[in-house]
Design an enzyme around this catalytic site. Structure first.
Site, PDB file in Angstrom:
ATOM      1  N   GLU A  47       0.838  -1.213   0.000  1.00 20.40           N
ATOM      2  CA  GLU A  47       0.000   0.000   0.000  1.00 20.40           C
ATOM      3  C   GLU A  47       0.868   1.256   0.000  1.00 20.40           C
ATOM      4  O   GLU A  47       1.877   1.321   0.687  1.00 20.40           O
ATOM      5  CB  GLU A  47      -0.931   0.025   1.221  1.00 20.40           C
ATOM      6  CG  GLU A  47      -1.861  -1.172   1.355  1.00 20.40           C
ATOM      7  CD  GLU A  47      -2.835  -1.341   0.186  1.00 20.40           C
ATOM      8  OE1 GLU A  47      -2.904  -0.463  -0.686  1.00 20.40           O
ATOM      9  OE2 GLU A  47      -3.510  -2.383   0.149  1.00 20.40           O
ATOM     10  N   HIS A 280      -2.722  16.771 -11.316  1.00 17.12           N
ATOM     11  CA  HIS A 280      -1.988  15.606 -10.807  1.00 17.12           C
ATOM     12  C   HIS A 280      -2.022  14.539 -11.878  1.00 17.12           C
ATOM     13  O   HIS A 280      -3.071  13.950 -12.152  1.00 17.12           O
ATOM     14  CB  HIS A 280      -2.585  15.058  -9.506  1.00 17.12           C
ATOM     15  CG  HIS A 280      -1.921  13.776  -9.095  1.00 17.12           C
ATOM     16  ND1 HIS A 280      -2.618  12.661  -8.698  1.00 17.12           N
ATOM     17  CD2 HIS A 280      -0.598  13.418  -9.090  1.00 17.12           C
ATOM     18  CE1 HIS A 280      -1.753  11.700  -8.425  1.00 17.12           C
ATOM     19  NE2 HIS A 280      -0.531  12.131  -8.655  1.00 17.12           N
ATOM     20  N   LEU A 281      -0.863  14.307 -12.439  1.00 14.63           N
ATOM     21  CA  LEU A 281      -0.750  13.382 -13.572  1.00 14.63           C
ATOM     22  C   LEU A 281      -0.053  12.116 -13.091  1.00 14.63           C
ATOM     23  O   LEU A 281       1.173  12.046 -13.038  1.00 14.63           O
ATOM     24  CB  LEU A 281       0.068  14.092 -14.668  1.00 14.63           C
ATOM     25  CG  LEU A 281       0.331  13.353 -15.972  1.00 14.63           C
ATOM     26  CD1 LEU A 281      -0.979  13.010 -16.671  1.00 14.63           C
ATOM     27  CD2 LEU A 281       1.200  14.225 -16.889  1.00 14.63           C
ATOM     28  N   ARG A 282      -0.847  11.150 -12.696  1.00 10.99           N
ATOM     29  CA  ARG A 282      -0.288   9.889 -12.167  1.00 10.99           C
ATOM     30  C   ARG A 282       0.115   9.014 -13.340  1.00 10.99           C
ATOM     31  O   ARG A 282      -0.698   8.766 -14.243  1.00 10.99           O
ATOM     32  CB  ARG A 282      -1.362   9.225 -11.298  1.00 10.99           C
ATOM     33  CG  ARG A 282      -0.938   7.977 -10.594  1.00 10.99           C
ATOM     34  CD  ARG A 282      -0.006   8.256  -9.419  1.00 10.99           C
ATOM     35  NE  ARG A 282       0.041   7.085  -8.547  1.00 10.99           N
ATOM     36  CZ  ARG A 282       0.828   6.043  -8.789  1.00 10.99           C
ATOM     37  NH1 ARG A 282       1.643   6.030  -9.817  1.00 10.99           N
ATOM     38  NH2 ARG A 282       0.785   4.992  -7.959  1.00 10.99           N
ATOM     39  N   THR A 378      -5.288   7.794  -4.810  1.00  9.64           N
ATOM     40  CA  THR A 378      -5.416   8.315  -3.445  1.00  9.64           C
ATOM     41  C   THR A 378      -4.576   9.592  -3.272  1.00  9.64           C
ATOM     42  O   THR A 378      -4.877  10.424  -2.417  1.00  9.64           O
ATOM     43  CB  THR A 378      -4.983   7.273  -2.389  1.00  9.64           C
ATOM     44  OG1 THR A 378      -3.657   6.845  -2.693  1.00  9.64           O
ATOM     45  CG2 THR A 378      -5.896   6.073  -2.358  1.00  9.64           C
ATOM     46  N   PHE A 379      -3.550   9.734  -4.097  1.00 11.16           N
ATOM     47  CA  PHE A 379      -2.752  10.978  -4.090  1.00 11.16           C
ATOM     48  C   PHE A 379      -3.662  12.151  -4.444  1.00 11.16           C
ATOM     49  O   PHE A 379      -3.645  13.196  -3.799  1.00 11.16           O
ATOM     50  CB  PHE A 379      -1.631  10.825  -5.136  1.00 11.16           C
ATOM     51  CG  PHE A 379      -0.538  11.853  -5.065  1.00 11.16           C
ATOM     52  CD1 PHE A 379       0.685  11.553  -4.506  1.00 11.16           C
ATOM     53  CD2 PHE A 379      -0.721  13.124  -5.595  1.00 11.16           C
ATOM     54  CE1 PHE A 379       1.707  12.501  -4.456  1.00 11.16           C
ATOM     55  CE2 PHE A 379       0.291  14.066  -5.552  1.00 11.16           C
ATOM     56  CZ  PHE A 379       1.502  13.759  -4.985  1.00 11.16           C
TER      57      PHE A 379
HETATM   58  O1  GFB Z   1       0.382   7.850  -2.728  1.00 11.15           O
HETATM   59  P1  GFB Z   1       0.136   6.830  -3.722  1.00 11.15           P
HETATM   60  O2  GFB Z   1       0.076   5.461  -3.234  1.00 11.15           O
HETATM   61  O3  GFB Z   1      -1.142   7.170  -4.556  1.00 11.15           O
HETATM   62  O4  GFB Z   1       1.267   6.942  -4.819  1.00 11.15           O
HETATM   63  P2  GFB Z   1      -1.956   6.336  -5.658  1.00 11.15           P
HETATM   64  C1  GFB Z   1       2.435   6.217  -4.708  1.00 11.15           C
HETATM   65  C2  GFB Z   1       3.653   7.137  -4.720  1.00 11.15           C
HETATM   66  O5  GFB Z   1       3.820   7.705  -6.013  1.00 11.15           O
HETATM   67  C3  GFB Z   1       3.601   8.328  -3.779  1.00 11.15           C
HETATM   68  C4  GFB Z   1       4.462   8.954  -5.905  1.00 11.15           C
HETATM   69  O6  GFB Z   1       4.010   7.986  -2.497  1.00 11.15           O
HETATM   70  C5  GFB Z   1       4.582   9.275  -4.409  1.00 11.15           C
HETATM   71  O7  GFB Z   1       5.888   8.959  -3.996  1.00 11.15           O
HETATM   72  N1  GFB Z   1       3.643   9.951  -6.595  1.00 11.15           N
HETATM   73  C6  GFB Z   1       2.466   9.794  -7.225  1.00 11.15           C
HETATM   74  C7  GFB Z   1       4.023  11.231  -6.775  1.00 11.15           C
HETATM   75  N2  GFB Z   1       2.066  10.926  -7.798  1.00 11.15           N
HETATM   76  C8  GFB Z   1       3.033  11.846  -7.539  1.00 11.15           C
HETATM   77  C9  GFB Z   1       3.197  13.228  -7.861  1.00 11.15           C
HETATM   78  O8  GFB Z   1       2.393  13.857  -8.517  1.00 11.15           O
HETATM   79  N3  GFB Z   1       4.303  13.832  -7.362  1.00 11.15           N
HETATM   80  C10 GFB Z   1       5.232  13.183  -6.622  1.00 11.15           C
HETATM   81  N4  GFB Z   1       6.261  13.863  -6.161  1.00 11.15           N
HETATM   82  N5  GFB Z   1       5.115  11.883  -6.320  1.00 11.15           N
HETATM   83  C11 GFB Z   1      -1.688   3.709  -5.603  1.00 11.15           C
HETATM   84  C12 GFB Z   1      -0.495   2.800  -5.374  1.00 11.15           C
HETATM   85  O9  GFB Z   1      -1.176   4.994  -5.928  1.00 11.15           O
HETATM   86  O10 GFB Z   1      -2.445   3.261  -6.666  1.00 11.15           O
HETATM   87  C13 GFB Z   1      -0.865   1.358  -5.330  1.00 11.15           C
HETATM   88  O11 GFB Z   1       0.064   3.089  -4.118  1.00 11.15           O
HETATM   89  C14 GFB Z   1      -1.704   0.976  -6.526  1.00 11.15           C
HETATM   90  O12 GFB Z   1       0.328   0.595  -5.338  1.00 11.15           O
HETATM   91  C15 GFB Z   1      -2.881   1.917  -6.618  1.00 11.15           C
HETATM   92  O13 GFB Z   1      -0.895   1.032  -7.696  1.00 11.15           O
HETATM   93  C16 GFB Z   1      -3.752   1.636  -7.804  1.00 11.15           C
HETATM   94  O14 GFB Z   1      -3.285   5.992  -5.107  1.00 11.15           O
HETATM   95  O15 GFB Z   1      -1.915   7.184  -6.881  1.00 11.15           O
END
Ligand code: GFB
Length: 418
Positions: A47, A280-282, A378-379
């Site tokens: 996670e 926010h471009l994931r 979730t970001f």
């Molecule tokens: O926080 P997070 O789990 O959100 O994203 P999701 C994982 C990591 O990606 C973060 C980096 O801890 C950041 O280090 N990150 C993502 C970013 N977007 C950015 C950004 O815009 N800027 C920066 N600096 N870092 C989940 C994943 O991601 O989505 C799970 O944790 C799974 O593994 C799920 O893939 C579907 O919710 O986007």
């Protein structure tokens, strides 16, 4: 109920009986101060950072509720799990155990829930012992029959373990456990009080804490817990400097001043935000694992252009986990506009690591006139919440990139409740 009452009585008779915590029955050092039990929790290894922040809220609400209880058996300190070995972060040059205070304002968290850092727990505990022996570990698991029978009622039961879980104890070598159980579980984290009333263990670790849910998603308690998650002040200052220097944005003109304490925040919807849009471009795993939702860069550029024209703006801030060459490509596609991305200096990267850079990106996105996030990230959710707290009109916040222009998922709208 009978057994719960018996347990309660026993606990009440000896309010200081939590074995192996810092305080013993008949121990003359047992003062009001150290009569706490310790609740530790850990989350499934894959996670990410922002889902973990949500799990924190579920447990902070549990700790908050227990703190309000008069029952001494529910007097807990909750130990914050260090940010260790997160799969998205590289730890090669960093310490393994990142404390919460690097990212959050601990005092602010403590105004909602009785939380302490792991190192503080160690320093209290190790006054007596060299090794930390957690008395009870419960690994949460879903009821196996839940989907077959459709029985979604709240329940908990100690059962056979469905998997062979390897406990890693937050990657510390000096922690071990006495009793380890698997607990089939369905319900909110607050239901765990039933378990705590049935054991006198002084230290309890809940593993796979993500299995426990929110009691009421989006109610005022949820938002109090969320509002208490103020960021480390230095990170806010770094983000503010970037806003001021590159985006001509500051709290006065953006109408985004918040009171010193989250407790004094009031409902508002008049935030204006800086004269830029934030996206926010994931990318990374989303590009591979969500091909039907993740747009290509051409489409992203089109969607950004459309909003810039609509709002008569010319500045865009991009927060992304994607590689630099993607940002460069996007810059070329949006050559008529001013595109910005936060790039940390080596000093800031060294001090705050990926988590800190992620938070700085989130803060800058939170103060934009208009925000477009990534569907199901979730970001993105945490940025949307931040904007709700800052008082933006909701339609400037709950927007996500579409795979194809004009065919967007409608994001869930969770507006703030006070
Ligand atoms: O926080 P997070 O789990 O959100 O994203 P999701 C994982 C990591 O990606 C973060 C980096 O801890 C950041 O280090 N990150 C993502 C970013 N977007 C950015 C950004 O815009 N800027 C920066 N600096 N870092 C989940 C994943 O991601 O989505 C799970 O944790 C799974 O593994 C799920 O893939 C579907 O919710 O986007």
């Amino acid at each position: 109920r009978f057994w719960i009452n018996i347990a309660l009585m026993l606990l009440l008779i000896s309010s200081c009986s939590y074995s192996d915590s810092v305080c013993y029955k008949n121990d003359n050092k047992c003062t009001k101060e150290n009569q706490f039990r310790y609740l530790l929790y850990d989350v499934n290894a894959p996670e990410g950072f922002n889902l973990r922040r949500d799990v924190y809220m579920r447990f902070a609400i549990l700790a908050h509720q227990m703190q309000k209880s008069d029952n001494p058996a529910l007097k807990f300190k909750m130990v914050l799990p260090p940010w260790s070995h997160l799969v998205h972060w590289s730890y090669s040059e960093y310490p393994e155990h990142i404390p919460w205070s690097l990212y959050f304002d601990l005092k602010s968290l403590q105004m909602f829930a009785p939380v302490i850092e792991m190192h503080e727990f160690f320093s209290r505990y190790q006054k007596k012992y060299s090794k930390v022996i957690i008395e009870k570990v419960y690994t949460l698991q879903h009821f196996e029959d839940m989907f077959e029978t459709g029985n979604f009622e709240d329940r908990l039961k100690i059962e056979e373990c469905q998997d062979t879980h390897k406990l890693n104890f937050f990657f510390y070598e000096n922690i071990t456990a006495k009793n380890v159980h698997c607990l089939s579980y369905h319900g909110p984290a607050t239901k765990l009080t039933e378990l705590f009333l049935n054991t006198s263990a002084g230290t309890i670790l809940i593993n796979h804490a993500e299995v426990a849910l929110h009691e009421f998603f989006g109610n005022n308690l949820y938002w109090q817990a969320r509002r208490s998650m103020r960021f480390n002040k230095e990170l806010k200052t770094i983000a503010d400097d970037f806003r001021r220097i590159f985006l001509k944005s500051n709290d006065e003109t953006d109408n985004t001043i918040l009171p010193e304490s989250w407790k004094h925040e009031k409902p508002k919807r008049n935030a204006i935000g800086g004269s830029y849009i934030a996206v926010h471009l994931r990318r990374r795993d989303f590009v591979r694992s969500r091909p039907n939702e993740t747009p290509n860069l051409d489409s992203v550029a089109q969607q950004i252009t459309k909003i810039l024209i609509k709002l008569n703006l010319n500045t865009v801030f991009i927060a992304t986990d994607g590689p630099k060459d993607e940002f460069d490509t996007l810059s070329k596609m949006l050559v008529h506009y001013k595109l910005f991305k936060y790039t940390p200096s080596s000093v800031i990267k060294q001090k705050y690591k990926e988590g800190g850079v992620a938070i700085i990106d989130q803060i800058i996105c939170s103060y934009a006139r208009y925000f477009i996030g990534t569907h199901d990230s979730t970001f993105t959710f945490r940025i949307q919440e931040e904007r709700e707290i800052l008082g933006f009109p909701s339609d400037s916040t709950f927007n996500t990139l579409c795979k194809v222009v004009g065919q967007c998922h409608k994001p869930s709208i969770w507006t703030i409740v006070y």
